[in-house]
Design a protein around this motif. Structure first.
Motif, mmCIF file in Angstrom:
data_model
loop_
_atom_site.group_PDB
_atom_site.id
_atom_site.type_symbol
_atom_site.label_atom_id
_atom_site.label_comp_id
_atom_site.label_asym_id
_atom_site.label_seq_id
_atom_site.Cartn_x
_atom_site.Cartn_y
_atom_site.Cartn_z
ATOM 1 N N MET A 1 0.805 -1.318 -0.019
ATOM 2 C CA MET A 1 -0.036 -0.139 0.042
ATOM 3 C C MET A 1 0.923 1.267 -0.107
ATOM 4 S SD MET A 1 -2.711 1.255 2.876
ATOM 5 C CE MET A 1 -3.712 -0.221 2.707
ATOM 6 N N ASP A 2 0.729 2.083 -1.114
ATOM 7 C CA ASP A 2 1.488 3.291 -1.170
ATOM 8 C C ASP A 2 1.013 4.298 0.066
ATOM 9 O OD1 ASP A 2 3.032 2.334 -3.223
ATOM 10 O OD2 ASP A 2 1.733 3.104 -4.646
ATOM 11 N N SER A 3 1.942 5.179 0.527
ATOM 12 C CA SER A 3 1.536 6.074 1.674
ATOM 13 C C SER A 3 2.460 7.240 1.305
ATOM 14 C CB SER A 3 1.979 5.559 2.881
ATOM 15 O OG SER A 3 1.119 4.364 3.227
ATOM 16 N N LYS A 4 2.106 8.611 1.793
ATOM 17 C CA LYS A 4 2.777 9.693 1.994
ATOM 18 C C LYS A 4 2.691 10.125 3.284
ATOM 19 C CE LYS A 4 2.180 10.833 -2.992
ATOM 20 N NZ LYS A 4 1.717 12.019 -4.044
ATOM 21 N N ILE A 5 3.649 11.085 3.686
ATOM 22 C CA ILE A 5 3.428 11.876 4.947
ATOM 23 C C ILE A 5 3.201 13.226 4.670
ATOM 24 C CG2 ILE A 5 4.964 12.600 6.907
ATOM 25 C CD1 ILE A 5 6.807 9.941 6.708
ATOM 26 N N PHE A 6 2.519 13.758 5.263
ATOM 27 C CA PHE A 6 2.272 15.305 5.358
ATOM 28 C C PHE A 6 2.277 15.876 6.435
ATOM 29 C CE2 PHE A 6 -1.807 13.599 6.478
ATOM 30 C CZ PHE A 6 -2.422 14.490 7.524
ATOM 31 N N SER A 7 2.478 17.555 6.352
ATOM 32 C CA SER A 7 2.763 18.238 7.612
ATOM 33 C C SER A 7 1.753 19.284 7.125
ATOM 34 C CB SER A 7 4.016 18.623 7.869
ATOM 35 O OG SER A 7 3.982 19.689 8.968
ATOM 36 N N TYR A 8 0.859 19.929 7.817
ATOM 37 C CA TYR A 8 -0.093 20.990 7.445
ATOM 38 C C TYR A 8 -0.068 21.823 8.511
ATOM 39 C CZ TYR A 8 -4.558 23.349 6.348
ATOM 40 O OH TYR A 8 -5.682 24.260 6.412
ATOM 41 N N LYS A 9 0.063 23.324 8.142
ATOM 42 C CA LYS A 9 0.210 24.295 9.088
ATOM 43 C C LYS A 9 -1.127 24.749 9.155
ATOM 44 C CE LYS A 9 2.208 28.930 9.524
ATOM 45 N NZ LYS A 9 3.029 29.789 8.780
ATOM 46 N N VAL A 10 -1.607 25.072 10.376
ATOM 47 C CA VAL A 10 -3.121 25.368 10.519
ATOM 48 C C VAL A 10 -2.929 26.886 10.877
ATOM 49 C CG1 VAL A 10 -5.084 25.026 12.051
ATOM 50 C CG2 VAL A 10 -3.740 22.968 11.704
ATOM 51 N N ASP A 11 -3.203 27.821 9.924
ATOM 52 C CA ASP A 11 -3.312 29.155 10.096
ATOM 53 C C ASP A 11 -4.124 29.578 11.254
ATOM 54 O OD1 ASP A 11 -1.339 29.582 8.010
ATOM 55 O OD2 ASP A 11 -2.781 29.457 6.615
ATOM 56 N N GLY A 12 -3.744 30.556 11.869
ATOM 57 C CA GLY A 12 -4.651 31.340 13.069
ATOM 58 C C GLY A 12 -4.590 30.418 14.251
ATOM 59 N N ILE A 13 -3.881 29.229 14.291
ATOM 60 C CA ILE A 13 -3.911 28.594 15.563
ATOM 61 C C ILE A 13 -2.496 28.717 16.093
ATOM 62 C CG2 ILE A 13 -4.247 26.305 16.976
ATOM 63 C CD1 ILE A 13 -6.765 27.414 15.650
ATOM 64 N N VAL A 14 -2.248 29.871 16.955
ATOM 65 C CA VAL A 14 -0.974 30.146 17.532
ATOM 66 C C VAL A 14 -1.130 30.190 18.920
ATOM 67 C CG1 VAL A 14 0.995 31.746 17.443
ATOM 68 C CG2 VAL A 14 -0.195 31.349 15.581
ATOM 69 N N LEU A 15 -0.070 29.580 19.695
ATOM 70 C CA LEU A 15 -0.147 29.863 21.297
ATOM 71 C C LEU A 15 0.213 31.260 21.745
ATOM 72 C CD1 LEU A 15 2.046 26.581 22.069
ATOM 73 C CD2 LEU A 15 -0.585 26.993 22.306
ATOM 74 N N ALA A 16 -0.957 31.744 22.674
ATOM 75 C CA ALA A 16 -0.513 33.035 23.138
ATOM 76 C C ALA A 16 -0.160 32.833 24.604
ATOM 77 C CB ALA A 16 -1.739 33.848 22.887
ATOM 78 N N PRO A 17 0.773 33.603 25.208
ATOM 79 C CA PRO A 17 1.097 33.499 26.656
ATOM 80 C C PRO A 17 -0.077 33.976 27.660
ATOM 81 C CG PRO A 17 2.545 35.049 25.587
ATOM 82 C CD PRO A 17 1.637 34.517 24.430
ATOM 83 N N LEU A 18 -0.441 33.312 28.494
ATOM 84 C CA LEU A 18 -1.271 33.506 29.676
ATOM 85 C C LEU A 18 -0.788 34.373 30.881
ATOM 86 C CD1 LEU A 18 -4.113 31.036 29.678
ATOM 87 C CD2 LEU A 18 -4.194 33.283 28.634
ATOM 88 N N ASP A 19 0.316 33.533 31.155
ATOM 89 C CA ASP A 19 1.456 33.901 32.185
ATOM 90 C C ASP A 19 2.692 33.356 31.859
ATOM 91 O OD1 ASP A 19 1.519 31.300 33.132
ATOM 92 O OD2 ASP A 19 0.097 31.934 34.517
ATOM 93 N N GLU A 20 3.708 33.370 32.828
ATOM 94 C CA GLU A 20 5.091 32.907 32.611
ATOM 95 C C GLU A 20 5.206 31.431 32.400
ATOM 96 O OE1 GLU A 20 7.744 33.695 35.532
ATOM 97 O OE2 GLU A 20 7.357 35.925 35.523
ATOM 98 N N GLN A 21 4.157 30.810 32.757
ATOM 99 C CA GLN A 21 4.418 29.258 32.547
ATOM 100 C C GLN A 21 3.415 28.705 31.650
ATOM 101 O OE1 GLN A 21 3.827 28.322 36.696
ATOM 102 N NE2 GLN A 21 6.176 28.222 36.986
#
Length: 83
Positions: A1-21
């Motif tokens: 069975m042929d397969s391919k690996i992918f990586s998809y960048k999800v626009d707009g989903i970025v971590l924002a800091p709430l505090d130092e930790q």
């Protein structure tokens, strides 16, 4: 069975800091993202293997990684009946 690996960048989903930790992303719908990936690969002979999906954070940005596998045509089995 042929397969391919992918990586998809999800626009707009970025971590924002709430505090130092703690950093937090905005809310998102995982099913909607999976459906979007399926739509991307509908024109090709490959389909997303949902069991392989991994959610990764790289430099605060969400990426979805996984496998797409080549669609195989259904094999029909015929039965011959003789008397």
């Amino acid at each position: 069975m042929d397969s391919k690996i992918f990586s998809y960048k999800v626009d707009g989903i970025v971590l924002a800091p709430l505090d130092e930790q703690l950093s937090l992303s905005p809310a998102f719908d995982r099913k909607a993202l999976a459906n979007k990936l399926k739509d991307i690969f509908t024109g090709e002979d490959y389909q997303v293997d949902e069991r392989s999906l991994n959610y990764k954070i790289k430099d605060g940005q969400l990426f979805i990684e996984g496998l797409v596998v080549k669609k195989e045509e259904a094999k029909s089995i015929g039965f011959m009946v003789g008397k």
